[in-house]
Design a protein around this motif. Sequence first.
Motif, PDB file in Angstrom:
ATOM      1  N   ASP A  14       0.707  -1.171  -0.005  1.00  0.00           N
ATOM      2  CA  ASP A  14      -0.079  -0.144   0.050  1.00  0.00           C
ATOM      3  C   ASP A  14       1.106   1.388   0.009  1.00  0.00           C
ATOM      4  OD1 ASP A  14      -2.140  -1.551   0.031  1.00  0.00           O
ATOM      5  OD2 ASP A  14      -2.964  -1.249   2.259  1.00  0.00           O
ATOM      6  N   TYR A  15       1.798   1.274   0.834  1.00  0.00           N
ATOM      7  CA  TYR A  15       2.861   2.556   0.908  1.00  0.00           C
ATOM      8  C   TYR A  15       3.560   2.587  -0.527  1.00  0.00           C
ATOM      9  CZ  TYR A  15       6.904   5.281   2.179  1.00  0.00           C
ATOM     10  OH  TYR A  15       7.468   6.154   2.323  1.00  0.00           O
ATOM     11  N   ILE A  16       3.955   1.466  -1.210  1.00  0.00           N
ATOM     12  CA  ILE A  16       4.363   1.638  -2.581  1.00  0.00           C
ATOM     13  C   ILE A  16       3.450   2.306  -3.329  1.00  0.00           C
ATOM     14  CG2 ILE A  16       5.490   0.480  -4.429  1.00  0.00           C
ATOM     15  CD1 ILE A  16       6.788  -1.260  -2.208  1.00  0.00           C
ATOM     16  N   LEU A  17       2.263   1.834  -3.519  1.00  0.00           N
ATOM     17  CA  LEU A  17       1.323   2.059  -4.400  1.00  0.00           C
ATOM     18  C   LEU A  17       0.927   3.717  -4.273  1.00  0.00           C
ATOM     19  CD1 LEU A  17      -1.069  -1.048  -4.591  1.00  0.00           C
ATOM     20  CD2 LEU A  17       0.559   0.049  -6.291  1.00  0.00           C
ATOM     21  N   SER A  74       0.485   5.297 -12.777  1.00  0.00           N
ATOM     22  CA  SER A  74      -0.185   5.825 -11.531  1.00  0.00           C
ATOM     23  C   SER A  74      -1.819   5.343 -11.482  1.00  0.00           C
ATOM     24  CB  SER A  74      -0.258   7.322 -11.754  1.00  0.00           C
ATOM     25  OG  SER A  74      -0.929   8.114 -10.549  1.00  0.00           O
ATOM     26  N   GLY A  75      -2.366   5.280 -12.816  1.00  0.00           N
ATOM     27  CA  GLY A  75      -3.705   4.945 -12.816  1.00  0.00           C
ATOM     28  C   GLY A  75      -3.889   3.409 -12.506  1.00  0.00           C
ATOM     29  N   ILE A  76      -2.922   2.644 -12.855  1.00  0.00           N
ATOM     30  CA  ILE A  76      -2.843   1.292 -12.621  1.00  0.00           C
ATOM     31  C   ILE A  76      -2.898   1.001 -10.864  1.00  0.00           C
ATOM     32  CG2 ILE A  76      -1.681  -1.004 -12.586  1.00  0.00           C
ATOM     33  CD1 ILE A  76      -1.123  -0.188 -15.554  1.00  0.00           C
ATOM     34  N   ALA A  77      -1.781   1.910 -10.458  1.00  0.00           N
ATOM     35  CA  ALA A  77      -1.610   1.672  -8.838  1.00  0.00           C
ATOM     36  C   ALA A  77      -2.977   2.152  -8.285  1.00  0.00           C
ATOM     37  CB  ALA A  77      -0.714   2.674  -8.591  1.00  0.00           C
ATOM     38  N   ILE A  78      -3.683   2.977  -8.593  1.00  0.00           N
ATOM     39  CA  ILE A  78      -5.023   3.433  -7.978  1.00  0.00           C
ATOM     40  C   ILE A  78      -6.083   2.440  -8.182  1.00  0.00           C
ATOM     41  CG2 ILE A  78      -6.956   5.119  -8.158  1.00  0.00           C
ATOM     42  CD1 ILE A  78      -4.895   7.346  -9.035  1.00  0.00           C
ATOM     43  N   ALA A  79      -6.140   1.970  -9.419  1.00  0.00           N
ATOM     44  CA  ALA A  79      -7.135   0.803  -9.673  1.00  0.00           C
ATOM     45  C   ALA A  79      -6.892  -0.425  -8.860  1.00  0.00           C
ATOM     46  CB  ALA A  79      -7.260   0.309 -11.096  1.00  0.00           C
TER      47      ALA A  79
END
Length: 148
Positions: A14-17, A74-79
């Motif tokens: 979660d921290y990395i994302l 960034s979008g993939i991390a949010i998803a």
Amino acid sequence: MHFLYLNQMSSITDYILLTIITIFPVIALGVMIFFSFIITPTIFKFLPSAQAGLYVRKIFPIYYIFNGSIVLISGIAIAFLGVFNPIFYCNVIIFLLFLLSYFYLMPEINKAKAKNNKKFKILHNASVAINIIQILLLIYLTFLLLDF
């Protein structure tokens, strides 16, 4: 013990994302501003117009691929976190505009430039407008991320 390890891994992930989500759009914004207001004008100031145009046409694919990639990540991390909020949708819009610019506008601008016609100016202005929209969305995204 096994459960504790999973919780630690989850928090590290979660921290990395969250780091990716907050830093990558700001990097894209910085690159876009630097390229638009420092690099491109400097190239046209110090190189003859024909050479400057050739140089910029070689750099733009890298510009689009780099910025598009970090916005996509960034979008993939949010998803991946399952958060579908304005931050996610801004990333999607910005990414789609990079795709449009890279796959449609850039080749059409290059063709029109070779013919030196009026279509070049229209396409170039559309490209500039898209770039400004992306910068404004990234500024908005930065403010959203300050409260994320």
